[in-house]
Design an enzyme around this catalytic site. Sequence first.
Site, PDB file in Angstrom:
ATOM      1  N   HIS A  77       0.965  -1.374   0.039  1.00 26.46           N
ATOM      2  CA  HIS A  77      -0.036  -0.056  -0.012  1.00 26.46           C
ATOM      3  C   HIS A  77       0.919   1.157  -0.030  1.00 26.46           C
ATOM      4  O   HIS A  77       0.420   2.431  -0.323  1.00 26.46           O
ATOM      5  CB  HIS A  77      -0.980  -0.033   1.171  1.00 26.46           C
ATOM      6  CG  HIS A  77      -2.137   0.745   1.028  1.00 26.46           C
ATOM      7  ND1 HIS A  77      -2.244   1.822   0.106  1.00 26.46           N
ATOM      8  CD2 HIS A  77      -3.230   0.740   1.708  1.00 26.46           C
ATOM      9  CE1 HIS A  77      -3.338   2.292   0.320  1.00 26.46           C
ATOM     10  NE2 HIS A  77      -4.271   1.738   1.098  1.00 26.46           N
TER      11      HIS A  77
ATOM     12  N   ASP B 133     -11.430  -4.456 -17.537  1.00 27.18           N
ATOM     13  CA  ASP B 133     -11.917  -5.442 -18.410  1.00 27.18           C
ATOM     14  C   ASP B 133     -10.563  -5.899 -19.172  1.00 27.18           C
ATOM     15  O   ASP B 133      -9.789  -5.250 -20.010  1.00 27.18           O
ATOM     16  CB  ASP B 133     -12.977  -4.854 -19.399  1.00 27.18           C
ATOM     17  CG  ASP B 133     -13.396  -5.773 -20.569  1.00 27.18           C
ATOM     18  OD1 ASP B 133     -12.791  -6.937 -20.690  1.00 27.18           O
ATOM     19  OD2 ASP B 133     -14.212  -5.696 -21.399  1.00 27.18           O
TER      20      ASP B 133
END
Length: 459
Positions: A165, A385
């Site tokens: 992170h 996608d």
Amino acid sequence: MSSSSSLTFTVRRQEPRLVAPAKQTPCELNPLSDIDDQQGLRFQVPVTMFYRKNPSKDGEDPAKIIEAALAEALVFYYPFAGRLIEASNRKLMVACTGEGALFVEADADIELEQVSDPLQLGFPYLAKLLQDVPGSDGIIGCPLLLIQVTRFQCGGFAFAVGMNHTMSDGSGLIQFLNAIAEFAQGKAGFPSVTPVWQREVLCSRNPPRVTCLHNEYGPELDLEDQSNGDGNETMINRCFFFGTKEIGALRSHLPPQKRTRCTRFEIITACIWKCRTIALGIGPNESVRISSIINGRGKAGLDIPDGYYGNVFVYPASVSKAETVSKYPLEYVVELVKKTRSQAIDGEYFMSVADLMVTRGRPLYTRKGNFIISNTAQLGFDKVDFGWGKPVYGGPAEAVSLISFFSSFRDNERGDGILTAICLPGSAMQRFEDELKKMTKDALRDVNDHIPARFASML
């Protein structure tokens, strides 16, 4: 659904391998910003996306395609292929070595629909969909990314990523994942968004000066941390859906003139915080706080360039007595949430945090009595996608004791809404659900009501 569900299946994994950039990349040492470089971000954040079979992609292997696309994307995001080192004053820097990101290819003897119900967020299968590769979960000298692609028997697959992170926030991770997705779909040349490092834009000032009140890094409060129960309890992850009906029920608790003056995020956050405080049984005179993740992109006074993929968020906190949060009307709790979000209206708050990191040795956020909400619903995890269409679900893989996540989700029965993950000790979870049902006037049905009947016997 609790994390104790008993569905069993086998995942056969190939040996983890390092995926290096497809071309030679610069060898350099890049410091992180002082917003990146804080103790509270020194962990791996997991995100999972589930994809259905796409008949037009028959014969194509998602794992091979994504692995090759990852190598192409790392040419432009080459710091992700490096390793962190720590300098004086605990300052983190990326050694851009080109060693690569970890990649795991796997197959599961189960169908997608049996493990992708998002109302099972926090399900016990994360360890199977994102392997805990030895040596991969550290901060210094470890791979900065771990990706696993798991093929299901039905032709669908799961994409799971664990990211250090300190390197990026949700917006930065989405930018990187979209670059992988573009290359997976055959894009040549450069990604649509050119990545920008420039971490110096969020480094401390000279001299550093803490100009704002930072309750999120304040001294520990006067109660024992009860978010983990007695320390020996099993922690349970559950997920709750807030659609139009549920949010309408929450707004009915507010005075008519205020029902349209708060956002979905604010009213759901207030509800969750109130129910959680009651469920944990915190003493009435003890102090509690709520922290909201605030994105700094576009804020006045912050010159964040397009394509910047570092951390650009803070989590200011509001403090109150537990009795106030538990017993006062929801209207009051909503105002506390609004107060939290109003603290970081411009860049000064962000620079004050950067200065605090340097002057106070990069402290961890306050844990006792704290509750942190991260709204990832608008980031776009549900739109990435790779060529198989949009995911059935995309977002954080689990909640933790202090941190809950909001994700975007479309329920087949109730339309678009917000999926809220929460993690609580087993003794508190039922109380939380009871309070939540009261707040929503029973608009929220039990999680099991949303699980297809053919899977109910597995629970």
